[in-house]
Design an enzyme around this catalytic site. Structure first.
Site, PDB file in Angstrom:
ATOM      1  N   CYS A   1       5.103  -1.557  -5.696  1.00 40.18           N
ATOM      2  CA  CYS A   1       4.048  -2.579  -5.767  1.00 40.18           C
ATOM      3  C   CYS A   1       2.787  -2.108  -6.483  1.00 40.18           C
ATOM      4  O   CYS A   1       2.424  -2.646  -7.524  1.00 40.18           O
ATOM      5  CB  CYS A   1       3.705  -3.049  -4.358  1.00 40.18           C
ATOM      6  SG  CYS A   1       5.146  -3.598  -3.450  1.00 40.18           S
TER       7      CYS A   1
ATOM      8  N   ARG B   1      11.003   4.502  -5.822  1.00 38.89           N
ATOM      9  CA  ARG B   1      10.431   3.959  -7.055  1.00 38.89           C
ATOM     10  C   ARG B   1       8.990   4.433  -7.260  1.00 38.89           C
ATOM     11  O   ARG B   1       8.170   4.345  -6.348  1.00 38.89           O
ATOM     12  CB  ARG B   1      10.486   2.427  -7.038  1.00 38.89           C
ATOM     13  CG  ARG B   1      11.873   1.911  -7.344  1.00 38.89           C
ATOM     14  CD  ARG B   1      11.948   0.422  -7.224  1.00 38.89           C
ATOM     15  NE  ARG B   1      11.929  -0.017  -5.828  1.00 38.89           N
ATOM     16  CZ  ARG B   1      11.934  -1.293  -5.462  1.00 38.89           C
ATOM     17  NH1 ARG B   1      11.914  -2.238  -6.360  1.00 38.89           N
ATOM     18  NH2 ARG B   1      11.942  -1.608  -4.172  1.00 38.89           N
TER      19      ARG B   1
HETATM   20  C1  UGA Z   1       1.773  -2.269  -0.584  1.00 34.52           C
HETATM   21  C2  UGA Z   1       0.649  -2.915   0.256  1.00 34.52           C
HETATM   22  O1  UGA Z   1       0.159  -1.995   1.233  1.00 34.52           O
HETATM   23  C3  UGA Z   1       1.165  -4.184   0.958  1.00 34.52           C
HETATM   24  O2  UGA Z   1       0.075  -4.818   1.643  1.00 34.52           O
HETATM   25  C4  UGA Z   1       1.724  -5.131  -0.111  1.00 34.52           C
HETATM   26  O3  UGA Z   1       2.215  -6.328   0.447  1.00 34.52           O
HETATM   27  C5  UGA Z   1       2.865  -4.418  -0.830  1.00 34.52           C
HETATM   28  O4  UGA Z   1       2.324  -3.239  -1.470  1.00 34.52           O
HETATM   29  C6  UGA Z   1       3.463  -5.338  -1.842  1.00 34.52           C
HETATM   30  O5  UGA Z   1       2.757  -5.718  -2.805  1.00 34.52           O
HETATM   31  O6  UGA Z   1       4.595  -5.789  -1.653  1.00 34.52           O
HETATM   32  P1  UGA Z   1       3.788  -0.569  -0.051  1.00 34.52           P
HETATM   33  O7  UGA Z   1       3.965  -0.452  -1.525  1.00 34.52           O
HETATM   34  O8  UGA Z   1       4.981  -0.759   0.816  1.00 34.52           O
HETATM   35  O9  UGA Z   1       2.780  -1.790   0.303  1.00 34.52           O
HETATM   36  O10 UGA Z   1       3.130   0.793   0.441  1.00 34.52           O
HETATM   37  P2  UGA Z   1       1.697   1.306   0.940  1.00 34.52           P
HETATM   38  O11 UGA Z   1       1.798   1.673   2.355  1.00 34.52           O
HETATM   39  O12 UGA Z   1       0.630   0.390   0.539  1.00 34.52           O
HETATM   40  O13 UGA Z   1       1.577   2.649   0.080  1.00 34.52           O
HETATM   41  C7  UGA Z   1       1.462   2.632  -1.342  1.00 34.52           C
HETATM   42  C8  UGA Z   1       1.216   4.033  -1.852  1.00 34.52           C
HETATM   43  O14 UGA Z   1      -0.105   4.465  -1.519  1.00 34.52           O
HETATM   44  C9  UGA Z   1       2.156   5.084  -1.257  1.00 34.52           C
HETATM   45  O15 UGA Z   1       2.543   5.978  -2.256  1.00 34.52           O
HETATM   46  C10 UGA Z   1       1.308   5.744  -0.198  1.00 34.52           C
HETATM   47  O16 UGA Z   1       1.728   7.043   0.111  1.00 34.52           O
HETATM   48  C11 UGA Z   1      -0.047   5.716  -0.866  1.00 34.52           C
HETATM   49  N1  UGA Z   1      -1.178   5.819   0.094  1.00 34.52           N
HETATM   50  C12 UGA Z   1      -1.353   4.868   1.024  1.00 34.52           C
HETATM   51  C13 UGA Z   1      -2.053   6.881  -0.004  1.00 34.52           C
HETATM   52  O17 UGA Z   1      -1.922   7.761  -0.869  1.00 34.52           O
HETATM   53  N2  UGA Z   1      -3.098   6.944   0.896  1.00 34.52           N
HETATM   54  C14 UGA Z   1      -3.295   5.994   1.841  1.00 34.52           C
HETATM   55  O18 UGA Z   1      -4.271   6.126   2.624  1.00 34.52           O
HETATM   56  C15 UGA Z   1      -2.392   4.944   1.915  1.00 34.52           C
END
Ligand code: UGA
Length: 454
Positions: free
Chosen positions: A268, A339
């Site tokens: 995403c 991904r």
């Molecule tokens: C993200 C959004 O959080 C959802 O709200 C949204 O609906 C979704 O995309 C989407 O568009 O479908 P997701 O991709 O599952 O969800 O994962 P996240 O938990 O957001 O993490 C994204 C990335 O950011 C990961 O690589 C994670 O490790 C990283 N991250 C997250 C950080 O580096 N630090 C943080 O504090 C949080």
């Protein structure tokens, strides 16, 4: 009154939506074009096999339960789905094309086919859950200009790992539509969901709803970029990002989405930030607006190699004699999805420098990982069944993913198994005190390194 709904695309978004509707008492037809996946889902639901096509908390168990309760069925026949539903939820993939634009051809194809099937006078709802750029609803509307179809933009806000929970208990439901009857129907459809979670119903026009989805992801991605910039600063001048982020986050105006990492990944954020940039450019945004997004993208790419750069500082640029352990291949914990995971860039860079790698992940499969990696020659990679096996006789360990089983490795185990216990913690999940006065060296993102010089 139970409704009859079709959900197109049985990935984790579509399946979560289908299950959430079925669990709320509705009859749901899940449509999946990929016949192999369709059979797999059906066979799993009927108890004929026990492995599920994707790893996502509770989706497997609930698929079987809702199927057995006869509220959820699967098909690849769009006509059957259209003729037996009053609304259709579109949850097909919209991956990035090379130029940053999202691929919308599948969405349009479904719209075209649906318009060919649907009775012209039948009131029907087309609900887009897939992430699509502003203006898409307008194009969809054109396919249905001779029909009585309400075109709804209803973006999903679920994260992988908590997809079903996020769908069942939404903090908000965003609905973009033109007609009042459509808004009323959608409000009613989601009323039980919002009652459960005390969430908000946000009605708006289609374009606003489409932008809301991108804006939400881009702002969250920006938080991570800022967190990683802060963590990099703490590491260089002294300080501990974990303490700093809690000190910042106690102010409720600041988001808590601020853990440091080796960059954000997944299906995403990277794709949506690129599409957002493309949309800005098309809209004639100022060069500085574009530069901010460009800098986010570039910072995130650079962040992926923070530990690799330490590695080449430590061992030099020629890593041909070095064996490196990798704990974690997925883009975050709680998913099997690799991904745009940081591990991809990390492993490619190590191989480019001549290293061999031993990898372990609790959920990622080798097939999926190699598909996302896209390397012809994967011979420098050894896949291991345990985290201990992955560090055997290695010169260093990199931890790109925050799986909880990595957080307490035991210093003795590291020293016993590794040729040289040099640890690169890409999530700051280990206690730095473990490494003081030991023969190990420890590098993290948001704290100064402990380097054993003896
Ligand atoms: C993200 C959004 O959080 C959802 O709200 C949204 O609906 C979704 O995309 C989407 O568009 O479908 P997701 O991709 O599952 O969800 O994962 P996240 O938990 O957001 O993490 C994204 C990335 O950011 C990961 O690589 C994670 O490790 C990283 N991250 C997250 C950080 O580096 N630090 C943080 O504090 C949080």
């Amino acid at each position: 009154m139970p409704g009859n709904y079709a959900v197109i695309g049985m990935g984790f978004v579509g399946l979560s939506q289908a299950i959430a509707l079925a669990k709320s008492g509705h009859n749901v037809i899940g449509v999946e074009n990929d016949t192999q996946k369709l059979r797999w889902l059906e066979n799993y639901a009927q108890g004929k096999r026990d492995d599920f096509p994707l790893y996502e908390k509770d989706l497997d168990v609930e698929t079987r339960e809702q199927f057995r309760a006869r509220r959820l069925t699967f098909t690849n026949n769009l006509e059957h789905a259209v003729n037996n539903s009053e609304a259709m939820f579109i949850a097909v993939g919209t991956p990035s094309l090379g130029n940053g634009k999202a691929k919308l051809s599948i969405v349009y194809q479904v719209a075209n086919n649906t318009a060919g099937i649907l009775n012209k006078n039948q009131p029907y709802l087309w609900v887009t859950k897939s992430t699509v750029p502003p203006g898409t609803a307008e194009i969809i509307r054109d396919f249905f200009k001779d029909h009585n179809v309400g075109v709804v933009s209803n973006p999903e806000f679920m994260a992988e790992g908590t997809a079903l929970k996020d769908t069942m208990y939404p903090d908000r439901v965003v609905v973009g539509a033109q007609e009042d009857w459509v808004i009323t129907a959608m409000r009613q459809l989601y009323s039980s969901f919002l009652a459960r979670s005390a969430g908000h119903f946000r009605a708006m026009d289609n374009v606003s709803a489409e932008i809301t989805k991108y804006q939400a992801n881009v702002q969250l991605a920006a938080n991570i970029v800022m967190a990683n910039i802060g963590a990099n600063l703490a590491r260089v001048v002294g300080g501990d990002w974990e303490k700093i982020r809690l000190g910042v986050g106690d102010d409720i105006r600041q988001s808590r989405f601020n853990k440091c990492s080796l960059g954000f990944g997944g299906s995403c954020f990277p794709k949506d930030v690129r599409q957002y940039r493309h949309t800005l450019e098309q809209a004639g945004a100022s060069p500085l607006d574009l530069a901010v997004i460009d800098a986010m993208i570039a910072q995130n790419e650079e962040q992926k190699l923070v530990m690799n750069n330490y590695m080449t500082d430590y061992y030099g640029h020629d890593l041909t004699e070095k064996v490196i352990g990798i704990w974690g291949l997925t883009f975050k914990a709680g998913t099997s999805d690799t991904r745009e995971s940081s591990s991809l860039a990390i492993i490619k860079d190590l191989i480019r420098h001549g290293a061999t790698v031993r990898v372990y992940d609790p959920k990622a499969t080798r097939e999926e990982f190699e598909e996302t990696l896209g390397l012809e020659d994967t011979s420098p990679i050894t896949y291991c069944d345990t985290k201990e096996e992955a560090i055997k006789d290695t010169h260093a360990l990199i931890i790109p993913t925050e799986w909880s089983e990595f957080s307490n490795p035991g210093i003795q185990t590291l020293q016993d198994l590794m040729t040289n216990p040099v640890i690169f913690d890409g999530r700051d999940i280990l206690d730095i005190e473990l490494f003081r006065n030991t023969e190990a060296s420890y590098f993290s993102v948001g704290r100064q390194p402990l380097i054993n010089t003896t």
